[in-house]
Design an enzyme around this catalytic site. Structure first.
Site, PDB file in Angstrom:
ATOM      1  N   CYS A 141      35.873  30.585  24.334  1.00  0.00           N
ATOM      2  CA  CYS A 141      36.826  29.573  23.863  1.00  0.00           C
ATOM      3  C   CYS A 141      36.134  28.432  23.125  1.00  0.00           C
ATOM      4  CB  CYS A 141      37.581  28.971  25.042  1.00  0.00           C
ATOM      5  SG  CYS A 141      38.332  30.206  26.097  1.00  0.00           S
ATOM      6  N   ALA A 165      38.768  42.407  24.175  1.00  0.00           N
ATOM      7  CA  ALA A 165      39.550  42.814  23.008  1.00  0.00           C
ATOM      8  C   ALA A 165      38.755  42.520  21.751  1.00  0.00           C
ATOM      9  CB  ALA A 165      40.871  42.044  22.986  1.00  0.00           C
TER      10      ALA A 165
END
Lengths: 634, 160, 435
Positions: C42, C107
């Site tokens: 993040c 992902a």
């Protein structure tokens, strides 16, 4: 157990208290710590039932009370109500004396008499009463009536405000604070601060200032003058102070509270031969009267009755186990006393119709049968001597001598020597720089500060810098305990200039001028210094300052205000409860100086506070273009 | 581990805990001086109104499975390995506000300018946290959950 | 017992820590295709923006694997899983046996089939490698085109604007952040972003990326185009079109997948001893009450933790995840939790806004239970509402005050006490016992 106060006498007795599981003011004070932050900052308003409201001093929470009042309004209203409450005490004190004078004049209060007829006449003239051809009692009656009339006055002015220098009176007129009557200003201080009434903080504080003038130039000043008239104008007198004045072999009776109409009569009653015999019958050598708080000062300076202790020591006095009775009337009497007395034989007797305490025997005292009641109370005390548990007695050895009883009138004689009664010598001493200036250090003692030591530290610093100190009340008591109220103290602690003066005249460097109402003697002295000339044409120009380094009561707030409003810089050891409002704080600590010549300052460190006063006094000296201080030390 | 618990039955919502917290986290640690500091000190605890006469004082609960630690994407919120308390490392905080998003008690305070959060640190410099000491009714206690539960049960038994 | 974990980002790290709380002895092997996986994904955009220095990006210290006695195979990809043999084959042909396996492969960024997408200067933004590569272009390139108006796209846009670039964002749908917040909230954010100089074009999709070797022009489906205006006219293009979960390895092995790898309430797959967690997994969504994918950091951490505990023999139940996002651009924060753009009329919405202060607050309710919430600017106490969503509390009694400024935990204390099934955590005992 409470942490030690640093005062060995107190700490010894606190140990005994702890052993007997007796809680004292120091224990209870610690339990209250930390005190409520909102209250301390004046950010709490309890005036109406939309509240109680709090203003968050850290800006996150509510910034306005439910009605919309902000911290400026809330602090100023709270301060005004506190001031008015203090004023009310002194108003009542003056009222009681005025009533006594009136009743004496009318032949009702027969046990009292006029002890200073010359002063009676002078005061009557001030109140525009014709004295030619009238008896003292007649003058007394008329004077009593005239004074009581001012209590109920709705318009006009208070007679005694005319004593103030012109500039002060003009300041008060200009700022709309000249008092109209005594009771009305106290009433309106409350009515204006009702919810949704006076809200603009400067205007609200006008009510506080006006009420305080009613105290300083009204109730208190009346009390001082009438006490001198009824009980005698004091002369310098040597006496003793501290718990060591209690005697192991005599009936110890403590007088506590404020009104000399009680304490003075008890002094008289204690000399009654029958009562002394009664004491001896029980095995005591005699009757030993001593006092706590202001009433102690009253009988100290008039009769040399020793002062046992000041406000914080009232419980300790009982803990010595040597007190047969404590007789109380009004103000500054801790409701904890009966609980403390349970562990000992001490009887507690309340006397005022205005003050009852759970656990005290109430023998109501009225002027009309004053002496009889006084004797009745003393008899109870004397008979209690047989109940004293001598094994529980622990009287500290310490007591200190002091010289008390300096007043506006007798200072004339002292400062001028016996043959030159005037303020000239004082003014000259200030002009020449031997004396830098005069400071009034007054007020209560408080565990928040140093339980009395702040007074001592401050006064020592002031006299070291050639500042003559005048004291009243518990402050005087604190310094007396440290030996500062003797002429000898000048040699030990005073600066060279002050030392010279004290040596020449034979006075202590610290002058005890009486009880808290006698703070008005300082006001009157300032008026005389102005009249004498050379050191300022108004009170605000004088090189003087005031301090209450350990103030506790609302009366102290009222006194502080009337000094400030009369042009004097006043330093407090803990702030007034207004810090939550930057505006109000700034107003009373800065903005009012040009209006009145006086202002407030808050400084907890007594030495730093002393230097604020020294700095202020130096500024005044400079403005007067006086010679520099003769023996510079600061 | 010892945490701060609030006994709602004794909480008056007076806010003394808030003031004590702010003063403890000020530079001067004195009430009168702290209100004049710039920037003002920030409180990490709040007295929250529940209903008339009922309030609760809350700050960080140092949750066992702390949602803020789970959500913190920089590792600033972490569990102290020894004490198991939830600690916040200001240097690692990036002001992403994920902890504010996750905390079921709303215990985080956002410092908008500095872009970090603040929360109760259990007053590491004191033996007894400032709020616990300041509570006038002793509604706030420092203790283990067991200690709090037994204290609370006694009060519940005693109260009408 | 031999634990094998594929993937060492949020889920993998949390699983390692959870296993070690229960089993300090057995071997743990972790396989990651990144050489230095211990960073916070993040924080990549913060690194790019230059608002943090590289030190802050490391989520765990370099000694993490050593401290937790983990054998780390880094820069290596796991190729195959043999369920019967309980064996993994790596891309270097090595084989590793497992007793318990966690698939936390995460992902990968979706790279659409736009012609020219393989030109130089076109990047997704997911890994630290991407950030480093983009950084290396910054002194040459002036114009930036962001394809996609979602979280990644806008974070990249903000980062590069912060580095002084001319940034344009191209959004296929009608508003930015359409996956997580509604039009009104998005409008406030768009206004702020545009005020600060980032250009936003909605309703356009890229048709073709042109250029020699490096991208220097993009042509859009509405005929418009953008060209680079740096020295060499090159364009920096960031693709922010979402991610697709790396399920191939599971699919190939015969493990049940849907959009993601299907996980039960223990985070176990349909194959015993094989667990899954993180962006690759599909679990129950608490608000939707059906299986869904919430590819967010907090969910990955929580899933990794519970999967790890269960791998070590515990019996922890995973209640499910919630969509959750917190972003702030140019001083305007937006937080959303749960269902924010309900698609059926079974949902009710309550809105409170003050456009002059950029404040927008909305809750989405179904049958009296909060299903979602958006707060713009005034984000305090949103976690309390999140807790109401998680615990499925009927808020009919307090719905009128939820969006007020004074709403806080105190206002739900009574609901906590009354709740029959929720608020089981020990931290709520204080309220339940003493209220």
């Amino acid at each position: 157990m409470a942490k030690p106060t640093g005062n060995p006498i107190n700490d010894e007795l606190l140990k005994i208290a702890a052993q007997n599981n007796i809680s004292t003011v120091w224990d209870r004070f610690m339990e209250q710590e930390p005190h409520c932050g909102f209250g301390t900052l004046g950010a709490c308003c309890k005036i109406c039932n939309l509240g109680p409201c709090r203003i968050d001093p850290f800006g996150e929470g509510a910034q306005k009370g439910a009605c919309g009042a902000d911290s400026d309004t809330i602090s100023s209203r709270n301060l005004t109500r506190n001031t008015a409450a203090g004023v009310a005490c002194h108003s009542d004190h003056g009222r009681t004396l005025a009533k006594t004078l009136l009743e004496l004049g009318r032949g009702i209060a027969k046990d009292y008499s006029i002890k200073d007829p010359a002063k009676l006449k002078r005061l009557a003239v001030e109140f525009s009463i014709k004295i030619e051809g009238k008896s003292d009692l007649k003058i007394a009656e008329e004077l009593g009536e005239a004074i009581l009339k001012e209590y109920g006055q709705q318009e006009g002015e208070l007679t005694l405000t005319k004593r103030a220098p012109k500039k002060q009176q003009e300041n008060w007129k200009k700022t709309n604070v000249s008092p109209r009557g005594i009771d009305i200003e106290v009433v309106q201080a409350f009515s204006r601060t009702h919810i949704g009434c006076d809200n603009e903080y400067k205007h609200v504080l006008e009510a506080a200032i006006r009420a305080s003038l009613v105290d300083g130039w009204g109730g208190s000043m009346i009390a001082t003058e009438l006490s001198d008239i009824l009980f005698g104008s004091p002369e310098p007198i040597r006496a003793e102070m501290n718990l060591g004045v209690l005697k192991e072999d005599e009936v110890n009776i403590l007088l506590h509270g404020h009104e000399p109409i009680l304490s003075d009569i008890i002094v008289t009653a204690s000399q009654d031969k029958e009562l002394v015999e009664l004491a001896k019958k029980y095995g005591a050598k005699g009757i030993n009267l001593s006092g706590i708080c202001c009433t102690a000062a009253e009988v100290l300076m008039r009769h040399g009755v020793p002062m046992a202790g000041n406000f914080l020591q009232q419980e300790l006095a009982i803990i010595t186990g040597a007190v047969e009775a404590m007789i109380v009337d009004v103000q500054c009497i801790m409701p904890s006393l009966p609980e403390v007395a349970k562990s000992f034989h001490t009887k507690l007797i309340s006397t005022s119709p205005k003050a009852k305490f759970v656990g005290m025997e109430h023998i109501e005292f009225h002027e009309k049968d004053a002496l009889a009641t006084a004797k009745k109370i003393l008899r109870i005390a004397i008979e209690n001597y047989k109940n004293r548990n001598h094994s529980k007695v622990s009287i500290p050895k310490e007591k200190m001598t002091l010289v008390a009883g300096f007043t506006m009138e007798n200072i004339f004689y002292n400062l001028g020597g016996s043959f030159r009664p005037s303020y000239r010598p004082l003014n000259d001493a200030i002009i020449s720089g031997r004396i830098r200036g005069v400071a009034g250090v007054v007020g209560c003692d408080n565990p928040k500060n140093e339980s009395g030591m702040c007074h001592v530290d401050m006064v020592k610093e002031l006299i070291k810098n050639d500042i003559l100190v005048v004291q009243t009340g518990c402050s005087g008591g604190a310094c007396a305990k440290a030996g500062l109220l003797t002429p000898e103290a000048a040699f030990k602690f005073a600066g060279d200039g002050l030392k010279e003066i004290c040596e020449t005249v034979g006075i202590p460097p610290v002058l005890h001028t009486g009880s808290c109402v006698d703070n008005t003697r300082i006001l009157t002295a300032c008026c005389e210094m102005v009249k004498e000339g050379g050191i300022g044409n108004s009170i605000d120009e004088l090189p003087v300052a005031g301090a209450a380094p350990e103030w506790m009561s609302e009366k102290a707030i009222a006194i502080g205000w009337y000094f400030v409003a009369s042009g004097i810089f006043v330093v407090l050891g803990t702030p007034l409860r207004v810090l939550g409002s930057k505006n109000v704080t700034n107003y009373i600590c800065n903005e009012i100086e040009p209006l009145y010549g006086g202002k407030w300052a808050f400084e907890g460190d007594p030495i730093k506070a002393a230097h604020l006063m020294i700095g202020h006094i130096d500024k005044k000296r400079e403005a007067l273009k006086l010679k520099p201080v003769m023996y510079a030390t600061a | 581990m010892k945490k701060i618990y609030c006994n709602i039955k004794k909480c008056l919502g007076c806010g003394s805990c808030e003031i004590a917290c702010a003063v403890e986290h000020s530079k001067s640690k004195e009430l009168n001086k702290s209100i004049a500091e710039s920037p003002l000190p920030v409180k990490r605890r709040k007295a929250k109104f529940i209903e008339e006469g009922v309030s609760i004082s809350t700050g960080c609960h140092h949750c066992e499975n702390a949602a803020c630690v789970t959500a913190c994407m920089s590792g600033a919120m972490h569990k102290d390995k020894k004490t198991l308390l939830t600690q916040h490392d200001k240097d690692k905080c990036v002001g992403c506000w994920m902890c504010i998003m996750s905390c079921p008690f709303g215990a985080l305070t956002r410092l908008k300018e500095e872009k970090i959060v603040l929360k109760c640190d259990l007053c590491p410099d004191r033996e007894i946290p400032a709020c616990v000491e300041a509570c006038p009714t002793k509604a706030l206690v420092l203790g283990t959950l067991k200690e709090f539960e037994s204290k609370a049960v006694n009060i519940l038994r005693a109260s009408p | 017992m031999q634990y094998v974990i594929i993937g060492s980002s949020a889920a993998g790290i949390s699983a390692i820590e959870a296993i070690r709380t229960k089993d300090k002895v057995s071997k743990i092997i972790v396989i990651s295709d990144e050489k230095n996986p211990l960073y916070s994904r993040c924080l990549i955009s913060y690194l790019l923006a230059g608002t943090i220095d590289e030190k802050k990006i490391w989520y765990k210290p370099g000694s993490f694997f050593k401290d937790n006695k983990v054998e780390a195979l880094l820069g290596i990809k796991a190729d195959k899983i043999n369920i019967k043999k309980k064996e993994i084959t790596l891309d270097n042909k090595e084989k590793i046996k497992f007793d318990r396996l966690l698939i936390a492969t995460g992902a990968s960024p979706k790279l659409e089939n736009i012609p020219g997408i393989d030109k130089k200067g076109v990047f997704p933004l997911r890994t630290i490698e991407h950030a480093i590569e983009i950084q290396s272009m910054l002194d040459k390139v002036k114009s930036v085109a962001i394809l996609g108006g979602g979280l990644i796209g806008l974070r990249a846009a903000y980062a590069l604007k912060n580095r002084g670039k001319d940034v344009s964002v191209f959004v296929k749908s009608g508003s930015i952040l359409s996956q997580i917040i509604d039009k009104d909230a998005a409008g406030l954010m768009q206004k702020r972003i545009e005020e600060k100089g980032i250009k936003i074009f909605t309703g356009v999709a890229a048709k073709e990326i042109q250029g020699d070797k490096s991208a220097n022009r993009i042509i859009f489906d509405n005929g418009s185009e953008i060209v680079g205006n740096g020295r060499d006219r090159s364009l920096l293009v960031i693709i922010g079109k979402g991610v697709s979960p790396n399920i191939e390895i599971a699919k190939d092995a015969g493990i049940k997948t849907n959009r993601g790898i299907l996980a039960n309430e223990h985070l176990e797959t349909n194959v015993e001893s094989i667990f899954t967690a993180g962006d690759v997994s599909e679990t129950n969504d608490i608000a939707l009450e059906e299986s869904s994918m919430n590819a967010i950091w907090p969910a990955a951490c929580e899933q990794g933790r519970i999967a790890g505990l269960n791998m070590a023999g515990e019996n922890e139940l995973y209640e499910g995840s919630l969509a959750m996002n917190s972003i702030e651009f140019f001083g305007l924060p937006v937080i959303s939790v749960g269902i924010t753009r309900p698609k059926s009329d079974k949902y009710k919405e309550i809105v409170k806004k003050d456009p002059s202060k950029n404040i927008y607050k909305k809750i989405v309710l179904k049958n009296g239970i909060i299903k979602g919430v958006i707060f713009v600017n005034s984000i305090e106490n949103i976690g309390v509402i999140g807790s109401l969503i998680k615990n499925k509390v009927d808020v009919s009694g307090v719905k009128d005050i939820i969006l007020e400024d004074y709403f806080d935990y105190g206002k739900i204390a009574t609901l906590v006490k009354k709740s029959k099934k929720g608020f089981r955590e020990p931290e709520f005992k204080e309220t339940i016992m003493t209220l």
